[in-house]
Write a protein that holds these residues in place. Structure first.
Motif, PDB file in Angstrom:
ATOM      1  N   ILE A  11      67.925  -6.915 -14.485  1.00  0.00           N
ATOM      2  CA  ILE A  11      67.021  -6.436 -15.527  1.00  0.00           C
ATOM      3  C   ILE A  11      67.188  -7.353 -16.725  1.00  0.00           C
ATOM      4  N   VAL A  12      66.100  -7.943 -17.169  1.00  0.00           N
ATOM      5  CA  VAL A  12      66.153  -8.814 -18.352  1.00  0.00           C
ATOM      6  C   VAL A  12      65.800  -7.978 -19.573  1.00  0.00           C
ATOM      7  N   GLY A  13      66.761  -7.813 -20.482  1.00  0.00           N
ATOM      8  CA  GLY A  13      66.551  -7.028 -21.693  1.00  0.00           C
ATOM      9  C   GLY A  13      67.343  -5.732 -21.681  1.00  0.00           C
ATOM     10  N   GLY A  14      68.219  -5.587 -22.650  1.00  0.00           N
ATOM     11  CA  GLY A  14      69.028  -4.371 -22.772  1.00  0.00           C
ATOM     12  C   GLY A  14      68.528  -3.482 -23.892  1.00  0.00           C
ATOM     13  N   GLY A  15      67.209  -3.405 -24.042  1.00  0.00           N
ATOM     14  CA  GLY A  15      66.605  -2.473 -25.003  1.00  0.00           C
ATOM     15  C   GLY A  15      66.469  -1.099 -24.361  1.00  0.00           C
ATOM     16  N   ILE A  16      65.611  -0.312 -24.941  1.00  0.00           N
ATOM     17  CA  ILE A  16      65.457   1.057 -24.468  1.00  0.00           C
ATOM     18  C   ILE A  16      64.929   1.090 -23.035  1.00  0.00           C
ATOM     19  N   GLY A  17      63.943   0.235 -22.756  1.00  0.00           N
ATOM     20  CA  GLY A  17      63.376   0.203 -21.414  1.00  0.00           C
ATOM     21  C   GLY A  17      64.370  -0.307 -20.388  1.00  0.00           C
ATOM     22  N   GLY A  18      65.060  -1.403 -20.704  1.00  0.00           N
ATOM     23  CA  GLY A  18      65.987  -2.005 -19.740  1.00  0.00           C
ATOM     24  C   GLY A  18      67.167  -1.102 -19.425  1.00  0.00           C
ATOM     25  N   LEU A  19      67.733  -0.476 -20.436  1.00  0.00           N
ATOM     26  CA  LEU A  19      68.892   0.397 -20.207  1.00  0.00           C
ATOM     27  C   LEU A  19      68.490   1.648 -19.435  1.00  0.00           C
ATOM     28  N   LEU A  35      70.799  -8.257 -18.309  1.00  0.00           N
ATOM     29  CA  LEU A  35      71.062  -9.477 -19.081  1.00  0.00           C
ATOM     30  C   LEU A  35      70.388  -9.336 -20.440  1.00  0.00           C
ATOM     31  N   GLU A  36      71.177  -9.387 -21.497  1.00  0.00           N
ATOM     32  CA  GLU A  36      70.665  -9.158 -22.852  1.00  0.00           C
ATOM     33  C   GLU A  36      70.955 -10.386 -23.709  1.00  0.00           C
ATOM     34  N   SER A  37      69.932 -10.843 -24.425  1.00  0.00           N
ATOM     35  CA  SER A  37      70.113 -12.082 -25.198  1.00  0.00           C
ATOM     36  C   SER A  37      70.953 -11.874 -26.460  1.00  0.00           C
ATOM     37  N   ALA A  38      70.900 -10.685 -27.065  1.00  0.00           N
ATOM     38  CA  ALA A  38      71.727 -10.457 -28.265  1.00  0.00           C
ATOM     39  C   ALA A  38      73.208 -10.561 -27.892  1.00  0.00           C
ATOM     40  N   ARG A  39      73.981 -11.186 -28.774  1.00  0.00           N
ATOM     41  CA  ARG A  39      75.417 -11.330 -28.472  1.00  0.00           C
ATOM     42  C   ARG A  39      76.119  -9.980 -28.500  1.00  0.00           C
ATOM     43  N   LEU A 110      69.412   5.779 -30.366  1.00  0.00           N
ATOM     44  CA  LEU A 110      68.964   6.019 -28.981  1.00  0.00           C
ATOM     45  C   LEU A 110      69.449   4.901 -28.068  1.00  0.00           C
ATOM     46  N   GLN A 111      69.313   3.662 -28.522  1.00  0.00           N
ATOM     47  CA  GLN A 111      69.738   2.524 -27.705  1.00  0.00           C
ATOM     48  C   GLN A 111      71.249   2.596 -27.431  1.00  0.00           C
ATOM     49  N   MET A 112      72.041   2.942 -28.460  1.00  0.00           N
ATOM     50  CA  MET A 112      73.490   3.026 -28.259  1.00  0.00           C
ATOM     51  C   MET A 112      73.850   4.175 -27.317  1.00  0.00           C
ATOM     52  N   GLY A 130      74.561 -11.803 -24.805  1.00  0.00           N
ATOM     53  CA  GLY A 130      74.597 -13.229 -25.131  1.00  0.00           C
ATOM     54  C   GLY A 130      74.021 -14.106 -24.032  1.00  0.00           C
ATOM     55  N   VAL A 131      73.218 -13.503 -23.160  1.00  0.00           N
ATOM     56  CA  VAL A 131      72.615 -14.249 -22.049  1.00  0.00           C
ATOM     57  C   VAL A 131      71.098 -14.292 -22.246  1.00  0.00           C
ATOM     58  N   GLN A 132      70.602 -15.452 -22.548  1.00  0.00           N
ATOM     59  CA  GLN A 132      69.173 -15.632 -22.794  1.00  0.00           C
ATOM     60  C   GLN A 132      68.512 -16.129 -21.513  1.00  0.00           C
ATOM     61  N   VAL A 133      67.671 -15.292 -20.933  1.00  0.00           N
ATOM     62  CA  VAL A 133      66.977 -15.691 -19.700  1.00  0.00           C
ATOM     63  C   VAL A 133      65.829 -16.621 -20.063  1.00  0.00           C
ATOM     64  N   GLU A 134      65.740 -17.731 -19.332  1.00  0.00           N
ATOM     65  CA  GLU A 134      64.707 -18.719 -19.645  1.00  0.00           C
ATOM     66  C   GLU A 134      63.692 -18.887 -18.528  1.00  0.00           C
ATOM     67  N   ALA A 166      62.233  -6.473 -18.870  1.00  0.00           N
ATOM     68  CA  ALA A 166      62.240  -5.440 -19.926  1.00  0.00           C
ATOM     69  C   ALA A 166      62.609  -6.130 -21.231  1.00  0.00           C
ATOM     70  N   ASP A 167      62.015  -7.305 -21.431  1.00  0.00           N
ATOM     71  CA  ASP A 167      62.433  -8.152 -22.553  1.00  0.00           C
ATOM     72  C   ASP A 167      61.484  -8.072 -23.749  1.00  0.00           C
ATOM     73  N   GLY A 168      60.882  -6.923 -23.914  1.00  0.00           N
ATOM     74  CA  GLY A 168      60.213  -6.618 -25.175  1.00  0.00           C
ATOM     75  C   GLY A 168      58.848  -7.255 -25.362  1.00  0.00           C
ATOM     76  N   ILE A 169      58.375  -7.122 -26.574  1.00  0.00           N
ATOM     77  CA  ILE A 169      56.979  -7.476 -26.867  1.00  0.00           C
ATOM     78  C   ILE A 169      56.735  -8.980 -26.738  1.00  0.00           C
TER      79      ILE A 169
HETATM   80  C1  FAD Z   1      65.784  -4.832 -32.989  1.00  0.00           C
HETATM   81  C2  FAD Z   1      64.604  -3.933 -32.670  1.00  0.00           C
HETATM   82  C3  FAD Z   1      64.241  -2.914 -33.565  1.00  0.00           C
HETATM   83  C4  FAD Z   1      63.156  -2.081 -33.288  1.00  0.00           C
HETATM   84  N1  FAD Z   1      62.845  -1.080 -34.170  1.00  0.00           N
HETATM   85  C5  FAD Z   1      61.856  -0.206 -33.886  1.00  0.00           C
HETATM   86  C6  FAD Z   1      61.565   0.902 -34.746  1.00  0.00           C
HETATM   87  O1  FAD Z   1      62.203   1.096 -35.769  1.00  0.00           O
HETATM   88  N2  FAD Z   1      60.538   1.744 -34.407  1.00  0.00           N
HETATM   89  C7  FAD Z   1      59.795   1.550 -33.274  1.00  0.00           C
HETATM   90  O2  FAD Z   1      58.893   2.346 -33.010  1.00  0.00           O
HETATM   91  N3  FAD Z   1      60.060   0.504 -32.425  1.00  0.00           N
HETATM   92  C8  FAD Z   1      61.060  -0.368 -32.707  1.00  0.00           C
HETATM   93  N4  FAD Z   1      61.327  -1.425 -31.851  1.00  0.00           N
HETATM   94  C9  FAD Z   1      60.490  -1.575 -30.650  1.00  0.00           C
HETATM   95  C10 FAD Z   1      60.878  -0.571 -29.585  1.00  0.00           C
HETATM   96  O3  FAD Z   1      62.269  -0.555 -29.381  1.00  0.00           O
HETATM   97  C11 FAD Z   1      60.194  -0.973 -28.297  1.00  0.00           C
HETATM   98  O4  FAD Z   1      58.834  -1.240 -28.523  1.00  0.00           O
HETATM   99  C12 FAD Z   1      60.246   0.121 -27.269  1.00  0.00           C
HETATM  100  O5  FAD Z   1      61.449   0.812 -27.338  1.00  0.00           O
HETATM  101  C13 FAD Z   1      60.110  -0.486 -25.886  1.00  0.00           C
HETATM  102  O6  FAD Z   1      61.424  -0.887 -25.465  1.00  0.00           O
HETATM  103  P1  FAD Z   1      61.658  -2.188 -24.638  1.00  0.00           P
HETATM  104  O7  FAD Z   1      62.957  -1.988 -23.920  1.00  0.00           O
HETATM  105  O8  FAD Z   1      60.465  -2.532 -23.822  1.00  0.00           O
HETATM  106  O9  FAD Z   1      61.793  -3.345 -25.715  1.00  0.00           O
HETATM  107  P2  FAD Z   1      62.866  -3.594 -26.831  1.00  0.00           P
HETATM  108  O10 FAD Z   1      63.466  -2.327 -27.308  1.00  0.00           O
HETATM  109  O11 FAD Z   1      62.195  -4.496 -27.789  1.00  0.00           O
HETATM  110  O12 FAD Z   1      64.041  -4.402 -26.081  1.00  0.00           O
HETATM  111  C14 FAD Z   1      63.879  -5.689 -25.503  1.00  0.00           C
HETATM  112  C15 FAD Z   1      65.253  -6.315 -25.339  1.00  0.00           C
HETATM  113  O13 FAD Z   1      65.133  -7.503 -24.584  1.00  0.00           O
HETATM  114  C16 FAD Z   1      65.957  -8.491 -25.166  1.00  0.00           C
HETATM  115  N5  FAD Z   1      65.401  -9.790 -24.792  1.00  0.00           N
HETATM  116  C17 FAD Z   1      64.248 -10.341 -25.240  1.00  0.00           C
HETATM  117  N6  FAD Z   1      64.034 -11.531 -24.642  1.00  0.00           N
HETATM  118  C18 FAD Z   1      65.104 -11.748 -23.809  1.00  0.00           C
HETATM  119  C19 FAD Z   1      65.454 -12.802 -22.940  1.00  0.00           C
HETATM  120  N7  FAD Z   1      64.688 -13.885 -22.783  1.00  0.00           N
HETATM  121  N8  FAD Z   1      66.617 -12.691 -22.244  1.00  0.00           N
HETATM  122  C20 FAD Z   1      67.424 -11.603 -22.388  1.00  0.00           C
HETATM  123  N9  FAD Z   1      67.110 -10.558 -23.196  1.00  0.00           N
HETATM  124  C21 FAD Z   1      65.966 -10.631 -23.897  1.00  0.00           C
HETATM  125  C22 FAD Z   1      65.907  -8.192 -26.661  1.00  0.00           C
HETATM  126  O14 FAD Z   1      67.015  -8.708 -27.346  1.00  0.00           O
HETATM  127  C23 FAD Z   1      65.896  -6.672 -26.673  1.00  0.00           C
HETATM  128  O15 FAD Z   1      67.180  -6.118 -26.730  1.00  0.00           O
HETATM  129  C24 FAD Z   1      62.401  -2.276 -32.102  1.00  0.00           C
HETATM  130  C25 FAD Z   1      62.770  -3.285 -31.184  1.00  0.00           C
HETATM  131  C26 FAD Z   1      63.864  -4.103 -31.454  1.00  0.00           C
HETATM  132  C27 FAD Z   1      64.269  -5.206 -30.455  1.00  0.00           C
END
Ligand code: FAD
Length: 285
Positions: A11-19, A35-39, A110-112, A130-134, A166-169
């Protein structure tokens, strides 16, 4: 390049979706590696609203009590004009007939919470920071992922049967899969987020959405169960109803806010709201 790790699923991305995906896969007997890019994963962000369908998923993962200990159920979306007069309200969550509540919660908390659950259930090795997927490539038996160790700059390789993006927007994987789509379009709205702890100004646990005639919106809602418990009798500030009479708020509160310019940010600081980001910066969403 040496493959340093292999897993059932990467899973690429340790945000809410990835976890959450990691917890769901683990519950289904599949061992993922995140794999999460933030250290370091830190509790960043401000408010986020989880709709009943999302809360249901967390409930099925056994996390409803943990979520309820952090967030606040939202019972209403209250739409108001630019002077704070309520125009109409729309019930949310269980008040609207869903089996699960809508929760307003601090995004970082929530993420924690999710990270803690992943570490407890899958082990600390399940999330590599600390792993940035390319890049990635499909192989005969799965997928190979190419990444960089952000601490050393060294190249890393991972193999798995499947890959989840799951690497976000600003997703790297999306751009690789759909190179012709280009970057996302910005709608021109700048959103400022802030949080403060004060007496409540909204009735019950309403999400207040106020708009003026210049298309500026102000969104405010409570996000903290702990803050609510610290201020059980709060409620000196209030929205006024259409009849001009103050509406009684319920408890502690938070602020989240969207606007269009730096003046809006200054106005927020003026009322003691701590902004999520450097003062004066503009964060396109
Ligand atoms: C720092 C931060 C703060 C946010 N604050 C808010 C808020 O206050 N209110 C709100 O409504 N939404 C916020 N969002 C957006 C919200 O978390 C997401 O839109 C939603 O939770 C969907 O989650 P997600 O897992 O798809 O993406 P995200 O929660 O954005 O997580 C994506 C993760 O992927 C990691 N990532 C990105 N590219 C790579 C790569 N190449 N390799 C490895 N890892 C990678 C990022 O570091 C991040 O941890 C925030 C997102 C972030 C990253």
């Amino acid at each position: 390049m040496a493959t340093t790790h292999s897993a059932d699923v990467i899973i690429v991305g340790g945000g809410i979706g990835g976890l959450t995906a990691a917890l769901s896969l683990h519950a289904a007997g599949i061992e993922p590696l995140v794999l999460e890019s933030a250290r370091e994963v830190r509790p960043l962000g401000v408010g986020i609203n989880l709709q009943p369908a999302a809360v249901r998923e967390l409930d099925e993962l056994g996390l409803l009590d943990d979520l309820a200990a952090l967030g606040v159920p939202a019972v209403e979306h209250a739409f108001a004009d630019g002077r704070g007069r309520t125009l109409f309200g729309e019930a949310r969550g269980t008040a609207a007939g869903y089996h699960w509540p809508q929760f307003s919660v601090h995004r970082g908390e929530l993420q924690m919470m999710l990270l803690d659950a992943v570490v407890k259930r899958l082990g600390p090795e399940a999330v590599r920071t600390g792993v940035q997927v390319e890049d990635f490539e499909e192989t005969a038996d799965g997928v190979r992922v190419h990444a960089v160790d952000r601490s050393t700059g060294g190249r890393l390789g991972f193999s798995a049967e499947a890959l989840v993006g799951a690497d976000g927007i600003h997703s790297t994987l999306r751009a690789l899969l759909h190179p012709d789509q280009g970057p996302l379009q910005w709608n021109g709205v700048t959103m400022w987020r802030g949080v403060t702890e004060e007496d409540a100004f909204a009735p019950g646990n309403a999400v207040v959405i106020a708009a003026d005639d210049k298309n500026t919106q102000f969104v405010a809602y409570q996000i903290s169960r702990a803050a609510l418990d610290r201020r059980p009798h709060a409620g000196q500030l209030g929205l006024s109803g259409a009849d001009g009479r103050a509406r009684r708020p319920g408890g502690g509160r938070q602020l989240e806010r969207s606007g269009h310019d730096r003046g809006s940010a200054a106005a927020l600081r003026g009322v003691g709201v701590r902004l999520d980001g450097p003062a004066g910066s503009v964060r396109p969403q």
